[in-house]
Scaffold this active site. Structure first.
Site, PDB file in Angstrom:
ATOM      1  N   GLN A  96    -133.348 -10.981 -19.820  1.00 33.65           N
ATOM      2  CA  GLN A  96    -134.465 -10.121 -19.441  1.00 33.65           C
ATOM      3  C   GLN A  96    -135.608 -10.177 -20.441  1.00 33.65           C
ATOM      4  OE1 GLN A  96    -132.536  -6.311 -19.161  1.00 33.65           O
ATOM      5  NE2 GLN A  96    -131.529  -6.791 -17.213  1.00 33.65           N
ATOM      6  N   HIS A 160    -132.077  -5.387 -21.772  1.00 28.99           N
ATOM      7  CA  HIS A 160    -132.538  -4.034 -22.113  1.00 28.99           C
ATOM      8  C   HIS A 160    -133.437  -4.001 -23.346  1.00 28.99           C
ATOM      9  CE1 HIS A 160    -129.281  -1.706 -19.642  1.00 28.99           C
ATOM     10  NE2 HIS A 160    -129.811  -2.719 -18.978  1.00 28.99           N
ATOM     11  N   GLU A 254    -134.538   7.403 -13.879  1.00 29.32           N
ATOM     12  CA  GLU A 254    -135.173   8.674 -14.235  1.00 29.32           C
ATOM     13  C   GLU A 254    -136.685   8.565 -14.378  1.00 29.32           C
ATOM     14  OE1 GLU A 254    -131.434  10.388 -16.945  1.00 29.32           O
ATOM     15  OE2 GLU A 254    -133.393  10.007 -17.882  1.00 29.32           O
ATOM     16  N   TYR A 264    -133.025  12.682 -24.652  1.00 28.06           N
ATOM     17  CA  TYR A 264    -132.978  12.506 -23.200  1.00 28.06           C
ATOM     18  C   TYR A 264    -131.595  12.108 -22.680  1.00 28.06           C
ATOM     19  CZ  TYR A 264    -137.755  13.732 -23.263  1.00 28.06           C
ATOM     20  OH  TYR A 264    -138.910  14.466 -23.422  1.00 28.06           O
ATOM     21  N   TYR A 275    -121.347  -0.123 -13.840  1.00 27.51           N
ATOM     22  CA  TYR A 275    -121.364  -1.151 -12.805  1.00 27.51           C
ATOM     23  C   TYR A 275    -119.974  -1.410 -12.239  1.00 27.51           C
ATOM     24  CZ  TYR A 275    -126.102  -1.874 -14.430  1.00 27.51           C
ATOM     25  OH  TYR A 275    -127.419  -1.679 -14.775  1.00 27.51           O
TER      26      TYR A 275
END
Length: 383
Positions: A96, A160, A254, A264, A275
């Site tokens: 990613q 991520h 979110e 958070y 998953y």
């Protein structure tokens, strides 16, 4: 895997140009989609971009666009793509990771300064880095490049990175950083930058009024923590508050309003499962941990976000827009103060992963589609 170098024959290059031209010509006619604001026209402004990630408008109406493999281009409103700008640092285009967000400095008209973030290789892993640079007078290269921040903590194997940037009215930069997937518990550890939103000065220094400045057990750049993989970051012009979207695992995406020093909750509380189907969270709520103002189950994978303030869509003034990757759509959230009062799902028949959303100087919504044949789309009222 790194993106391979491909030697393109003249015939293949001509075919690519022809295909892109046909796409743009088709896009000039536009596609029509229904919405609460009437019929929408979606035009393909530019095509042939490889996983475009972020879009920033220059004062003259042109756009800076990043491509995840490590390229940054200028694009005219008519869709003409410049060659890749020179001076962009090497990125780790793996998984990613790659070249991610880009924004203009609030004083760009005077200083030509931009900020961008990217995945930087460190040995066998990667981390998020933030750079500042000056767009040269010919606007063909980046000059005075400076890496102003490097994420500290366990390295990512390719997932991520987070990597969104927003600049406040005082010039300070907020940067959203992912928790590298394999290290989710580190989001609760103030001793590193994983799963955090940081606040830094334009030179990368930590402001003295940051919530954890001066603590030996915390990184001074941290503004908030307990995040998973933030993919959208924007300041609400109506309130000045920082808003964020982040990916949950299976469920639990979110929308958050970010407060100074707030936790958070990831991975302690949340609304998703792993998953594999296994339980992750202790519960959905805990004292001292913030609740999202909106969450999605199942996941839509929200991405870049923008508050709409223009007049082209008067019914949508004050709305929050976010792209959706897994959901393959554009989402409009109606707001009542700091609460989400309604959700509208748009462009679902387009069937595209929407990576970024920006309000253009013309009042239209401008989108990036996330694919190896990525496009810049302009959304306006149908004529």
């Amino acid at each position: 895997m790194k993106t391979p170098v491909v030697w393109v024959t003249a015939a293949l290059a001509a075919a690519i140009v022809l295909t892109a031209s046909l796409l743009i010509a088709t896009g000039a006619r536009g596609q029509s989609f229904a919405s609460s604001a009437g019929q929408l026209e979606v035009q393909t402004v530019a095509a042939g971009l490889v996983n475009p990630w972020a879009l920033a408008f220059l004062p003259d109406g042109r756009m800076l666009v990043t491509e995840r493999p490590g390229r940054m281009r200028l694009v005219t409103p008519e869709g003409q793509l410049s060659p890749p700008l020179k001076g962009v640092p090497e990125v780790w285009a793996s998984g990613q990771g790659g070249l991610h967000d880009v924004i203009l400095d609030r004083s760009f008209a005077q200083n030509n300064t931009i900020y961008f973030c990217f995945a930087e290789r460190d040995g066998n892993g990667g981390r998020t880095a933030v750079a500042s640079a000056v767009l040269d007078s010919k606007q063909t290269r980046l000059e005075d490049l400076s890496i102003i921040f490097r994420q500290q903590g366990p390295l990512s194997s390719g997932n991520h990175y987070g990597c969104r940037i927003a600049q406040a009215s005082d010039g300070k930069l907020f940067v959203a950083l992912g928790e590298h997937f394999a290290y989710r518990n580190e989001a609760q550890n103030l001793g590193n930058h994983l799963g955090k939103i940081i606040r830094i000065a334009p030179d990368g220094s930590a402001p003295k009024d940051n919530p954890f400045a001066g603590r030996d057990d915390a990184k001074p750049e941290i503004w908030s923590f307990g995040h998973r993989n933030a993919q959208g970051l924007a300041i609400n012009p109506a309130t000045g508050y920082l808003w964020e979207t982040e990916h949950g695992p299976r469920g639990g995406d979110e929308v958050n309003i970010i407060g100074k020093g707030r936790n958070y909750g990831w991975p302690v509380v949340g609304y998703g499962i792993d998953y594999s189907g296994a339980k992750i969270h202790d519960s959905t709520a805990r004292s001292g941990m913030e609740q999202p103002i909106k969450y999605w189950v199942p996941s839509i994978a929200p991405s870049g976000m923008a508050f709409y303030t223009a007049k082209l869509f008067p019914k949508w003034s004050g709305s929050l827009f976010t792209g959706a990757l897994a959901g393959r759509m554009l989402v409009r959230l109606s707001l009542n103060g700091d609460a989400v009062s309604d959700e509208e799902r748009l462009l679902q028949n387009l069937n595209e992963r929407i990576r970024d959303v920006r309000q253009g100087p013309d009042g239209a919504l401008w989108l990036l589609t996330d694919s190896s044949a990525g496009r810049i789309l302009r959304v306006s009222p149908a004529k």
